[in-house]
Enzyme design. Structure first.
Site, mmCIF file in Angstrom:
data_model
loop_
_atom_site.group_PDB
_atom_site.id
_atom_site.type_symbol
_atom_site.label_atom_id
_atom_site.label_comp_id
_atom_site.label_asym_id
_atom_site.label_seq_id
_atom_site.Cartn_x
_atom_site.Cartn_y
_atom_site.Cartn_z
ATOM 1 N N ASP A 1 -9.728 -8.909 -3.467
ATOM 2 C CA ASP A 1 -8.514 -9.689 -3.291
ATOM 3 C C ASP A 1 -8.898 -11.155 -3.241
ATOM 4 O O ASP A 1 -10.042 -11.458 -2.979
ATOM 5 C CB ASP A 1 -7.935 -9.361 -1.900
ATOM 6 C CG ASP A 1 -6.764 -8.436 -2.041
ATOM 7 O OD1 ASP A 1 -6.472 -8.089 -3.177
ATOM 8 O OD2 ASP A 1 -6.163 -8.086 -1.020
ATOM 9 N N ASP B 1 -5.950 -5.696 1.816
ATOM 10 C CA ASP B 1 -5.460 -5.895 3.179
ATOM 11 C C ASP B 1 -4.051 -5.368 3.344
ATOM 12 O O ASP B 1 -3.660 -4.996 4.428
ATOM 13 C CB ASP B 1 -5.523 -7.376 3.570
ATOM 14 C CG ASP B 1 -4.823 -8.249 2.557
ATOM 15 O OD1 ASP B 1 -4.232 -7.697 1.612
ATOM 16 O OD2 ASP B 1 -4.849 -9.484 2.695
ATOM 17 N N ASP C 1 -2.186 -1.812 -0.933
ATOM 18 C CA ASP C 1 -3.536 -1.613 -1.480
ATOM 19 C C ASP C 1 -4.068 -0.219 -1.171
ATOM 20 O O ASP C 1 -5.139 0.156 -1.623
ATOM 21 C CB ASP C 1 -4.519 -2.632 -0.878
ATOM 22 C CG ASP C 1 -4.205 -4.041 -1.343
ATOM 23 O OD1 ASP C 1 -3.739 -4.183 -2.487
ATOM 24 O OD2 ASP C 1 -4.416 -4.989 -0.573
#
Length: 1285
Positions: free
Chosen positions: A510, A831, A835
């Site tokens: 990310d 997070d 996800d």
């Protein structure tokens, strides 16, 4: 479910009316029965019995706005009456249980039996004096009385050494269990939840939540207790972990206010009053059901299945049973106490709940399937037929090790059997054939004693051959690494993830919070037609625009988001909550306004409607009612998305003007792109007014979130973490590709990727957004094709504006890809709740400890406690270190194994007795198994580990260098030992120990052999520290105190054994000179190690094969079962054959088409016309057949886990085409097979010949409709497929 509450377990919780006296207006059981209701039923019950939520709060003596007072006496009373929010853990195994388990080892049992027999026989004395002579050489120089008395010692010594081994094993297991529990507790203590107490919002550890607490819930939370909703905004809950319903359930105080522990908040926010905690909550009831009756295992498994068959949700009573939590939760987690949070109440059951029941850790566990990705033809039947092996059953390393251990074990068994047979035969032939002695009844015990001795020698060979230290080494190494990784901010949830990480070849990271600091600040803004490069003074802005901006930001953000004063003087203000919202609130403060005063005027309850942020909307909107009765909606979100919905914009005096499409384009070019190119995130803030009469239909989002008026666009900077570029460079040096997957726009993403060093100008890479990515990897039908994916992912470095599904698709595509010589091992960071699927799919999922939601943590393998990318690099280092530690141990152990087995075997065959006695062998076994695994598995990692490429899935465990070392050292040791065995008495001028009688006293000769052998092992242990052929084996030895202390400790014990071991250890004390010789021979190992290092591997071609010992099939998710081997080769062959087959088919197809066209008397142009006319039904049938085939064959080929698919797909009923084709009369049944087969593959995308697609799509329809109908008639394509296969 009322009946459950009668179980004894709850007897102690059944407090009747007495708790009314305690001052609470409702009892524990009333609350429990209330929580079993759902929907309107619950609303009615609340109103009638409690007077709504307010009445409920007053009965529980709490305030809906201020919460509990937090008075300790009150809390204690609540705890006593309603219980604490803990689920009592399953009892750990006691030390004695572990000892009992260690005793189950087969080799140890054999030894125990042999020792007992030997012990019993040693007390038997044959009658008469002459019997010694009459039993012949068997008695072998009859011993004097003292010796005969000492016959029992060997048996007892063996038993004692077995006890020693068992205790060591049990102690290791016990400490491992203890570490796990510590880890589990640590994970639980870190779990906190937002609660209102004394009108302050505080973060409480989940275990401290009490009945009556007011909890604030928000997107991504895992609910820690049951409760009733007081007020909610657009709240949607995923209750699949409890009910198996995959659809998100909308919750509202007036419709369905019941919130259950263990469920996930997927959207929205709200407040609830806690009504049940711990064992009385819905999840707790299930856990106690599980824990209370593990004996009723079998019954329960049936019950679970019935529960699932009976999916009639009108009976809430079946929910709890049908839930029996998932995965680790089942056995309330083999390891540690499961509190609700970590009950792992869901396991990736994100979208689809195909439930597989599997036995695990002593409970029936359900495992939900993660997101069904958009793959075509993923038939559910097939999913169900797959053996239910959960994804992370065996790691790459464990698979390789299991295989190796089995191979070594088989070899050892063979050797020991041969040893025993040879000894027995030699004895029998020598005595009864050559000396022609009769078998005398009184001599039988003596003979049996000999046979027992031979048997013990055989077992000893086996004990030494079997590397039972392997699992121990793995455990110690992993446990040690996990403990140390905690210090490096990696909280490992699944042990094997740590080792898998060492093999990682790709990391999909990310951006926000991982690569960047996640401390957002607004640095630029475009407001009132002016682009300010720095935040302007409030006086510069028109008052109307300023007011709208301040109100919009203050009200249209979660009220839990705040900016607090810094902890220490001169520090940065503390950002609490969503960081993007914090940056906007920061902007309000910079404009010298206070957001809190605005919020106080309109508290959260007064907000009329909230459209919370989710990954589909990518914006958030809040509606408020104005004093004049009209409505105003404030909106904010990603600039390109919100600007598309704007029809007006505020001008330089704060009045709205029309915002035309060409203005938007200009805005994007002049404002948004320049901001994005500097790596800023762009957010647009807008608003819209609605008339109060008639009230708009708020559920019609399409019309509501439109026609907005833009207020301003801000550029938010999220600086790159200072240590990230260096960490990424390390990854790239280590052969790991880092890819950035983010929801930001492409320019921002590219700018940050360059700052991080993920992409370097001038390289050949791809930066694309989600739309383009999907366009490239999906075919016309919108299905993901692996072949297309393989063209994209190798060069892809940045994927921007990606949805969670894109992330999952990318990860799956990389893992399933077979291009390149190595299969990819993928790590993913995430997070957000969304996800989850990607984290579960990845080989290793990293969740953020600070910013991560509970859902993400639940789906992950490792939690980064500092949210920092550089911690991932440390995880890679530790992972590689685990792999290397185990290789070191293997190198050392296999050398000992080879030598000990050959020595025992040859010695037994030549001298009728093993030079190394059973007890000595057990000591050697203890050194090389238990102690060596401790010493070599605890080497700390070094930076040099990051300078080599990852091993990948299919590299053999034992490299050629290691094989060279093993054989090289084995040869040296064998030469020394055999020299000592056959010439030792001459060299040292002592009595020979060969051919000693049955209970002869220990000889100096054999003691020297034993001592030299142990010395060589000790020094070879130092050699084993290096496995890549390094010369300096002492490098960094002082950094590992455990290693030094073990080597010195072993040396000390060896001195004691030789000098004072006496009869039990078959040792005779040695003088200093002989000791010096033994140590000198040991030191020879170090010198010999240098000699071996000088031999280049290229000279030793034959070792290449040896290193392949464990060439494990590449499939990532399979236990190394023997029977899967053939299928693997078959599949590989099939894949190779398939390509040739397609090529051939394509050629035949083209030729047949031409022939057929000519047959039907039309030219090729005519064929074109025909093609256009050909009826749609025939096309659809063709496509159906092709799809049926493609989905099955491709599923089988691309998905490593469905091993049986190719072999089964002929028999799969779902590929019968009867039902899907309109039943046309079969006009031409004589149509030749090849034409049918050609039809079958006509639109096969995977034809290796790229230019054939035109042929594929067109010519297949040249035969008239009737024929294609015939060819796709029932079962015929399958028939043709079978013949061709």
């Amino acid at each position: 479910m009322g009946d459950m509450s009668n179980s004894d377990f709850y007897a102690k919780n059944q407090i009747n009316e007495s708790d009314r006296v305690a001052g609470f207006g409702c009892s524990l059981m009333e609350l429990r029965s209330l929580m079993e209701l759902r929907g309107t039923e619950a609303v009615v019950k609340l109103q009638e019995d409690y007077g709504g939520v307010e009445g409920m709060c007053s009965r529980l003596q709490t305030s809906p706005t201020e919460g509990l007072t937090g008075d300790q006496a009150d809390l204690d009373k609540r705890k006593e009456i309603f219980g604490a929010n803990l689920i009592p853990p399953k009892k750990p195994k006691t030390f004695l249980q572990l000892v009992w388990e260690a005793l189950q080892d087969v080799t140890l049992i054999i030894l125990e039996v042999a020792a007992l027999v030997s012990l019993g026989l040693s007390f038997y004395h044959p009658p008469g004096d002459s019997s010694g002579e009459s039993c012949g050489a068997a008695a072998g120089g009859v011993e004097d009385d003292g010796e005969a008395e000492a016959g029992w010692i060997e048996g007892v010594a063996i038993l004692l050494s077995v006890v020693c081994v068992v205790l060591v094993t049990a102690f290791n297991d016990w400490s491992k269990e203890k570490q796990f529990r510590g880890l589990q507790n640590r994970i639980e203590q870190e779990q906190k939840f937002q609660v209102v107490r004394g009108s302050q919002v505080i973060q409480l550890p989940v275990a401290d939540i009490m009945v009556g607490d007011i909890a604030q819930i928000k997107y991504g939370d895992l609910l820690p207790a049951d409760g009733v909703l007081i007020q909610g905004n657009d709240l949607k809950i995923d209750e699949s972990s409890l009910t198996g319903e995959s659809d998100h359930v909308k919750k509202a105080a007036d419709r369905d206010p019941m919130l259950l522990s263990g469920t996930h908040v997927m959207e929205g926010s709200g407040r609830m009053v806690v009504t049940a905690v711990g064992v009385n909550s819905q999840t707790g009831i299930i856990f106690t059901l599980l824990g209370a009756n593990t004996e009723e295992e079998e019954k329960k498994e049936k019950k679970v299945e019935d529960g699932h068959r009976n999916t009639d949700c009108s009976h809430p009573s079946i929910h709890p049973i049908a839930t029996i939590a998932t995965d680790g939760a089942a056995g309330i987690n083999a390891i540690g106490s499961a509190s609700l949070i970590n009950g792992k109440m869901q396991d990736g059951n994100m979208e689809n709940n195909q439930i597989k029941v599997k036995k695990q850790d002593g409970a029936a566990a359900m495992e939900m399937q993660p997101l069904k990705s958009a793959e075509g033809g993923e038939t559910e039947e097939k999913e169900r037929k797959k053996p239910s092996v959960s994804k992370k059953e065996k790691s790459v390393l464990q698979g390789k090790l299991t295989k190796l251990a089995v191979q070594i074990g088989k070899a050892g068994l063979l050797m020991s059997a041969i040893t025993v047979i040879i000894l027995v035969l030699y004895f029998a032939i020598d005595n009864f054939v050559l000396q022609k002695l009769p078998w005398m009844p009184e001599c039988t015990p003596i003979y049996i004693q000999f046979f027992v001795k031979f048997f013990i020698i055989g077992v000893t060979v086996l004990v030494v051959a079997v590397p039972e230290g392997l699992p121990l080494a793995v455990t110690i190494s992993l446990a040690y690494s996990v403990k140390k990784m905690m210090k490096d901010n990696n909280l490992v949830r699944h042990l094997d993830a740590c080792e898998t990480m060492g093999n990682a070849t790709a990391i999909c990271s990310d951006k926000t919070g991982t690569l960047t600091t996640n401390r957002m600040t607004v640095v630029q803004c475009y407001v009132a037609d002016v682009h300010h490069k720095v935040v302007p003074e409030p006086g510069v802005l028109p008052p109307k625009s300023l007011d709208l901006l301040v109100n919009s930001i203050s009200l249209n953000s979660a009220y839990t988001t705040k900016i607090l004063s810094p902890d220490k003087e001169g520090g940065l203000p503390k950002q609490v909550g969503n960081k993007t919202e914090c940056s906007l609130l920061g902007l309000v403060l910079e404009l010298k306004r206070d957001y809190q005063t605005v919020r106080n005027q309109i508290p959260e309850e007064k907000l009329y409607k909230v459209y919370t942020f989710n990954s589909v909307r990518k914006s958030m909107s809040t509606v408020i009612k104005l004093p004049d009765g009209n409505f105003r909606m404030y909106s904010k979100g990603a600039s390109e998305i919100v600007l598309k919905k704007c029809s007006y914009i505020l001008n330089e005096v704060g009045e709205s003007r029309i915002f035309r499409p060409r203005d938007k384009d200009e805005m994007v070019k002049k404002v948004i792109e320049p901001m994005a190119c500097e790596g800023l995130r762009t957010i647009c803030v807008a608003y819209r007014d609605f008339p109060g009469n008639p009230e708009p239909n708020w559920d019609d989002e399409g019309n509501i979130l439109n026609d907005l008026t833009a207020i301003c666009v801000v550029g938010i900077e999220d600086p790159v973490r200072p240590e990230v570029p260096d960490a990424i460079q390390k990854c790239q040096r280590a052969g790991i590709t880092v890819r950035m997957v983010t929801g930001d726009n492409i320019n921002t993403a590219r700018a940050i990727a360059i700052k991080c060093g993920i992409i370097h100008p001038g390289e050949d890479f791809l930066c694309i957004d989600g739309k383009e990515f999907n366009r490239r990897i999906r075919n016309e039908k919108g299905e993901v094709e692996q072949e297309r994916m393989d063209k994209v992912w190798p060069k892809l470095r940045v994927l921007a504006r990606s949805s969670p599904t894109d992330k999952h698709t990318l990860v799956k595509g990389i893992i399933d890809s077979t291009i390149g010589e190595q299969r990819q091992v993928v790590a993913v960071t995430g997070d957000g709740t969304n996800d989850g699927p990607a984290l579960k799919k990845a080989d290793v999922g990293f969740a953020m400890g600070i910013a991560g939601t509970d859902v993400a943590k639940e789906a992950s393998d490792i939690i980064l406690t500092d949210d920092n990318f550089s911690s991932i690099v440390k995880a890679v280092m530790w992972g590689r270190n685990v792999y290397d530690s185990i290789s070191k141990f293997l190198q050392f152990q296999l050398t000992v194994n080879v030598v000990a087995v050959i020595v025992a075997f040859t010695g037994a065959c030549v001298t009728q007795d093993s030079p190394l006695k059973a007890v000595q062998m057990l000591w050697v076994n203890l050194i090389m198994d238990t102690f060596a695994s401790l010493a070599l598995a605890t080497e700390p990692p070094t930076e040099s580990l990051l300078k080599r490429r990852p091993y990948g899935r299919n590299k053999p465990l034992i490299s050629s260098t290691m094989t060279k070392n093993i054989f090289g050292h084995a040869i040296f040791q064998l030469i020394i030992i055999f020299t000592l065995l056959f010439a030792g008495e001459k060299i040292f001028d002592i009595d020979s120990g060969r051919n000693a009688p049955l209970h002869a006293p220990p000889s100096e000769h054999y003691t020297i052999i034993f001592n030299a052998f142990v010395m060589m092992q000790l020094f070879n242990e130092i050699n084993a520290r290096k496995i890549h052929g390094e010369r300096n084996v002492f490098h960094g030895i002082l950094r590992n105190p455990i290693f030094c202390s073990i080597v010195l400790g072993t040396f000390g014990v060896q001195i004691l054994i030789v000098q004072f071991g006496g009869k039990p250890f078959s040792c005779k004390p040695l003088d200093l000179e002989k000791w010096m010789w033994c140590v000198f021979l040991g030191l020879g190992e170090l010198v010999w190690g240098q000699v071996i290092a000088s031999v280049p591997n290229s000279r030793l071609r034959f070792l290449r094969r040896a290193g392949q010992l464990t060439k494990k099939d590449e499939s990532p998710e399979e236990d190394p079962n023997e029977d899967n081997e053939e299928i693997d080769h078959a599949e590989r062959e099939l894949r190779r054959g398939q390509i040739l087959w397609f090529r051939g088919l394509n050629r035949i197809q083209t030729q047949i088409d031409v022939v057929n066209t000519f047959k039907s008397g039309t030219s090729f142009q005519g064929a074109g016309a025909l093609r256009r006319q050909s009826s749609t039904t025939s096309q659809t049938q063709d496509i159906r057949v092709v799809n049926a085939f493609r989905s099955s064959l491709y599923e089988g080929l691309e998905k490593p886990d469905s091993r049986t698919s190719i072999h089964n797909f002929m028999t799969h009923p779902e590929f019968r085409i009867e039902d899907s084709t309109p039943s046309l009369p079969l006009i031409d049944d004589t149509d030749d097979d090849s034409a049918r087969r050609r039809k079958m593959y006509s639109s096969q995308p995977a034809s290796p010949n790229k230019n054939n697609n035109a042929i594929d799509s067109g010519i297949n329809l040249t035969i008239d409709t009737s024929k294609s109908a015939a060819s796709s008639g029932p079962a015929s394509p399958l028939h043709s497929l079978e013949t061709s296969l």
